[in-house]
Design a protein around this motif. Sequence first.
Motif, PDB file in Angstrom:
ATOM      1  N   LYS A 174      -1.445 -27.932  48.197  1.00 40.96           N
ATOM      2  CA  LYS A 174      -2.006 -28.275  46.685  1.00 40.96           C
ATOM      3  C   LYS A 174      -1.269 -27.339  45.550  1.00 40.96           C
ATOM      4  O   LYS A 174      -1.164 -27.445  44.801  1.00 40.96           O
ATOM      5  CB  LYS A 174      -3.262 -28.817  46.628  1.00 40.96           C
ATOM      6  N   GLN A 175      -1.461 -26.212  46.069  1.00 38.60           N
ATOM      7  CA  GLN A 175      -1.212 -24.967  45.463  1.00 38.60           C
ATOM      8  C   GLN A 175       0.288 -24.572  45.295  1.00 38.60           C
ATOM      9  O   GLN A 175       0.754 -23.623  44.419  1.00 38.60           O
ATOM     10  CB  GLN A 175      -1.984 -23.773  46.098  1.00 38.60           C
ATOM     11  N   TYR A 176       1.171 -25.121  45.965  1.00 44.50           N
ATOM     12  CA  TYR A 176       2.544 -24.928  46.024  1.00 44.50           C
ATOM     13  C   TYR A 176       3.526 -26.124  45.852  1.00 44.50           C
ATOM     14  O   TYR A 176       4.574 -26.376  46.329  1.00 44.50           O
ATOM     15  CB  TYR A 176       3.229 -24.135  47.445  1.00 44.50           C
ATOM     16  N   LYS A 177       2.989 -27.240  45.233  1.00 45.56           N
ATOM     17  CA  LYS A 177       3.927 -28.310  44.927  1.00 45.56           C
ATOM     18  C   LYS A 177       5.076 -27.929  44.361  1.00 45.56           C
ATOM     19  O   LYS A 177       6.106 -28.505  44.633  1.00 45.56           O
ATOM     20  CB  LYS A 177       3.266 -29.162  43.895  1.00 45.56           C
ATOM     21  N   SER A 178       5.230 -27.042  43.213  1.00 43.82           N
ATOM     22  CA  SER A 178       6.554 -26.698  42.470  1.00 43.82           C
ATOM     23  C   SER A 178       7.199 -25.803  43.502  1.00 43.82           C
ATOM     24  O   SER A 178       8.649 -26.176  43.513  1.00 43.82           O
ATOM     25  CB  SER A 178       6.320 -25.984  41.417  1.00 43.82           C
ATOM     26  N   GLY A 179       6.779 -25.301  44.483  1.00 41.07           N
ATOM     27  CA  GLY A 179       7.730 -24.176  45.076  1.00 41.07           C
ATOM     28  C   GLY A 179       8.038 -25.156  46.442  1.00 41.07           C
ATOM     29  O   GLY A 179       9.193 -25.117  46.966  1.00 41.07           O
ATOM     30  N   ILE A 180       7.643 -26.417  46.852  1.00 44.43           N
ATOM     31  CA  ILE A 180       8.114 -27.322  47.788  1.00 44.43           C
ATOM     32  C   ILE A 180       9.163 -27.821  47.346  1.00 44.43           C
ATOM     33  O   ILE A 180      10.305 -27.976  47.878  1.00 44.43           O
ATOM     34  CB  ILE A 180       6.941 -28.194  48.278  1.00 44.43           C
ATOM     35  N   GLU A 181       8.980 -28.436  46.339  1.00 43.52           N
ATOM     36  CA  GLU A 181      10.543 -28.897  45.420  1.00 43.52           C
ATOM     37  C   GLU A 181      11.750 -27.893  45.311  1.00 43.52           C
ATOM     38  O   GLU A 181      12.493 -28.442  45.598  1.00 43.52           O
ATOM     39  CB  GLU A 181       9.908 -29.531  43.992  1.00 43.52           C
TER      40      GLU A 181
END
Length: 209
Positions: A59-66
């Motif tokens: 949940k803390q890395y949603k932008s990083g995942i994308e």
Amino acid sequence: MSPTRQDAWSQDEDLLLAEVVLRQIREGGTQLQAFEEVGKQLTRTAAACGFRWNSYVRKQYKSGIELAKKQRKELKKQQPSSRNNPIPLEDDVETISSPPSFEQGDTITFPLVIRYLEELYNKVNSHLTLEEDREKAYEKIKELEKQTYYLSSENERLATSLKTIEEDYLSLLEIMEKARKMVVLQEEDRQQKVKFQMDKNGNLERVEK
């Protein structure tokens, strides 16, 4: 063999978990590979790492995942013929492949367990619904196949009847033509048998042959 850790996760461990998972995404790896790699470094199980990722770190890395997904696509474009890169099992990193082992020492709260069980229950219900829909679709296909067979047979029967009617119609026209010709011939023959002659008074009278 080092004993499995059973203490709570630290901020540095969460950071390591995120870095490894994002790297695996960029390189075309899988969640399981990331969890196993982190587990070896932290002496935790892959299941514990997976549960920590899905329940908190992700949940803390949603932008990083994308961003990692986009980088993975760019890497694939640059190396289209490479067969050595591992293929990710799932494009979405948000899925837990198996339930975590709660005996591995993570901080587990009752609401977290309840939420996990609810998600699992919903997945099972969704699967059952898909199975029911598939069975209904299969029955519908069988029914449509029966209707298609019936309509095909009916169409063949009607085509045969139409052919018979056309043949009868042509036969009737032929009979009518023959009858017409016979009437014309009889009329011509009758007219040929009629003869006129002049009587004593100078009038014409018809004389039958």
